[in-house]
Design a protein around this motif. Structure first.
Motif, PDB file in Angstrom:
ATOM      1  N   GLY A  34       0.806  -1.221   0.000  1.00  0.00           N
ATOM      2  CA  GLY A  34       0.000   0.000   0.000  1.00  0.00           C
ATOM      3  C   GLY A  34       0.834   1.264   0.000  1.00  0.00           C
ATOM      4  O   GLY A  34       2.019   1.255  -0.337  1.00  0.00           O
ATOM      5  N   GLU A  35       0.218   2.362   0.429  1.00  0.00           N
ATOM      6  CA  GLU A  35       0.886   3.652   0.258  1.00  0.00           C
ATOM      7  C   GLU A  35       1.997   3.908   1.267  1.00  0.00           C
ATOM      8  O   GLU A  35       2.789   4.837   1.089  1.00  0.00           O
ATOM      9  CB  GLU A  35      -0.126   4.805   0.233  1.00  0.00           C
ATOM     10  CG  GLU A  35      -1.040   4.886   1.423  1.00  0.00           C
ATOM     11  CD  GLU A  35      -2.124   5.951   1.228  1.00  0.00           C
ATOM     12  OE1 GLU A  35      -2.136   6.614   0.178  1.00  0.00           O
ATOM     13  OE2 GLU A  35      -2.951   6.107   2.140  1.00  0.00           O
ATOM     14  N   ALA A  36       2.115   3.071   2.288  1.00  0.00           N
ATOM     15  CA  ALA A  36       3.225   3.212   3.237  1.00  0.00           C
ATOM     16  C   ALA A  36       4.569   3.112   2.516  1.00  0.00           C
ATOM     17  O   ALA A  36       5.577   3.650   2.972  1.00  0.00           O
ATOM     18  CB  ALA A  36       3.123   2.155   4.331  1.00  0.00           C
ATOM     19  N   ALA A  37       4.568   2.422   1.359  1.00  0.00           N
ATOM     20  CA  ALA A  37       5.799   2.276   0.569  1.00  0.00           C
ATOM     21  C   ALA A  37       6.347   3.629   0.140  1.00  0.00           C
ATOM     22  O   ALA A  37       7.553   3.822   0.036  1.00  0.00           O
ATOM     23  CB  ALA A  37       5.524   1.410  -0.655  1.00  0.00           C
ATOM     24  N   LEU A  38       5.435   4.573  -0.113  1.00  0.00           N
ATOM     25  CA  LEU A  38       5.842   5.893  -0.617  1.00  0.00           C
ATOM     26  C   LEU A  38       6.722   6.651   0.371  1.00  0.00           C
ATOM     27  O   LEU A  38       7.546   7.475  -0.017  1.00  0.00           O
ATOM     28  CB  LEU A  38       4.605   6.734  -0.957  1.00  0.00           C
ATOM     29  CG  LEU A  38       3.747   6.215  -2.115  1.00  0.00           C
ATOM     30  CD1 LEU A  38       2.452   6.999  -2.227  1.00  0.00           C
ATOM     31  CD2 LEU A  38       4.537   6.265  -3.423  1.00  0.00           C
TER      32      LEU A  38
END
Ligand code: OSB
Ligand code: MG
Length: 339
Positions: A135-139
């Motif tokens: 999910g967006e935690a990767a960003l």
């Protein structure tokens, strides 16, 4: 030659539960074992993943419990293929015995078994891939990892809705510097149509030289869809890596025989006998990516040794995952071994 055999089960919690298309995983259970003769000691680790078709932790424990306290090399080499993580654990302990196991054994008159965790440097010939959260935690996460020196990243997909993940993917590939490499891992959770869409999206990024390179998509479809993955590999520029499909040596041999020539992910901790794995890799010269099963330092050292020896295409190994497990105290193994 007879060896004293001992084992201890362990449990370790992930700092952040690991999200995959199979759901979340928050506790790693495994077994540390050791083999000793009068002067040497060899350590091994059994860290199965039952959703990868290796034995369950209960099966591994029953196997250890039914063994006598003294075993031989023959015992080790006759562990059945149904217990691949056990094959790895026992064979690595045996190998450790033969190669300077002495250094890791501090004889103390009061505590006859006082294991000192071997503090070995990780093989320096290897480069490491770091696991990004789904999910967006990767960003946010990739930047910290980049500063730590990682240049290859793996991001889990097939966890959230595809439209949502494709948007995050677009942002991620724009944010990552062009000299980074990105791998995607679907854990077999995509439909054929979604896998096609992901591969097509990756092919388009590859066509642009100023963007991050997409190294491969790992296990887009479930294990029973080998032929469809073979088809996808013919139709797309972006490489596909089999992971769940080649979890054991038998599966590895079978997929190779059926014509798979893209990438094979090898998790030494669960694939089975290290000596048979070595032979297969040398004979077939496959394009392999070695990967962790979130084992402790004991299994990790044995797995990395194999990776350093057998990584013929010099791909980054999926072992940049220490940050995922709760920090162990320096003497965790000694604590585990206390009666
Ligand atoms: O391969 C890596 O880069 C990290 C390890 C990893 O992703 C993994 C670790 C344990 C179980 C399954 C997987 C997986 O590849 O799906
Ligand atoms: Mg995988």
């Amino acid at each position: 030659m007879r060896y004293q055999f001992e084992f201890r089960p362990y449990q370790r919690r992930f700092i952040r539960p690991l999200a995959t298309s199979h759901g979340t995983w928050d506790i790693r259970e495994g077994i540390i074992l050791c083999l000793r003769d009068e002067t040497n000691i060899g350590w091994g680790e059994i860290a199965p993943i039952s959703w990868f078709d290796s034995e369950t932790i209960e099966q591994a424990l029953s196997f250890c419990r039914q063994l006598p306290t003294e075993i031989t090399e023959e015992t080790v080499f006759s562990i059945p293929d149904e217990l691949p993580a056990c094959q790895f654990g026992f064979e690595s302990a045996l190998r450790g015995l033969g190669s300077g196991g002495k250094k890791n054994y501090s004889p103390c008159p009061l505590v006859p078994l006082s294991p000192c965790l071997p503090v070995l440097p990780s093989p320096s010939s290897l480069t490491y891939s770091a696991l990004l959260p789904a999910g967006e935690a990767a960003l946010e996460q990739w930047q910290t990892l980049w500063e730590e020196g990682y240049r290859t990243f793996k991001w889990k997909i097939g966890v959230y809705a595809i439209a949502c993940e494709l948007k995050i993917f677009e942002l991620l590939t724009q944010a990552l510097p062009p000299d980074a490499k990105l791998r995607l891992d679907a854990n077999g959770g995509l439909s054929y149509e979604d896998a096609n869409l992901w591969l097509w999206t990756c092919d388009n990024i590859q066509a642009n030289q100023n963007r991050v390179s997409i190294e491969f998509i790992e296990q887009p479809l479930s294990v029973d869809q080998f032929q469809r993955m073979l088809e996808l590999s013919y139709f797309h520029q972006t490489k596909i890596a089999l992971d769940e499909s080649v979890a054991t040596l038998k599966q590895l041999e079978c997929c190779f025989k059926q014509g798979w020539r893209d990438i094979f992910v090898i998790k030494p901790g669960i694939v089975g006998s290290p000596s048979r794995l070595r032979q297969f890799c040398l004979d077939c010269k496959i394009d392999a990516v070695f990967s962790s099963v979130f084992e402790t330092e004991i299994g990790r050292q044995a797995a990395l040794k194999l990776a350093a020896e057998l990584s013929q295409h010099h791909r980054a190994v999926g072992f940049g995952v220490n940050h995922l497990l709760e920090q162990e105290k320096d003497n965790w193994l000694e604590n585990l071994w206390k009666f």
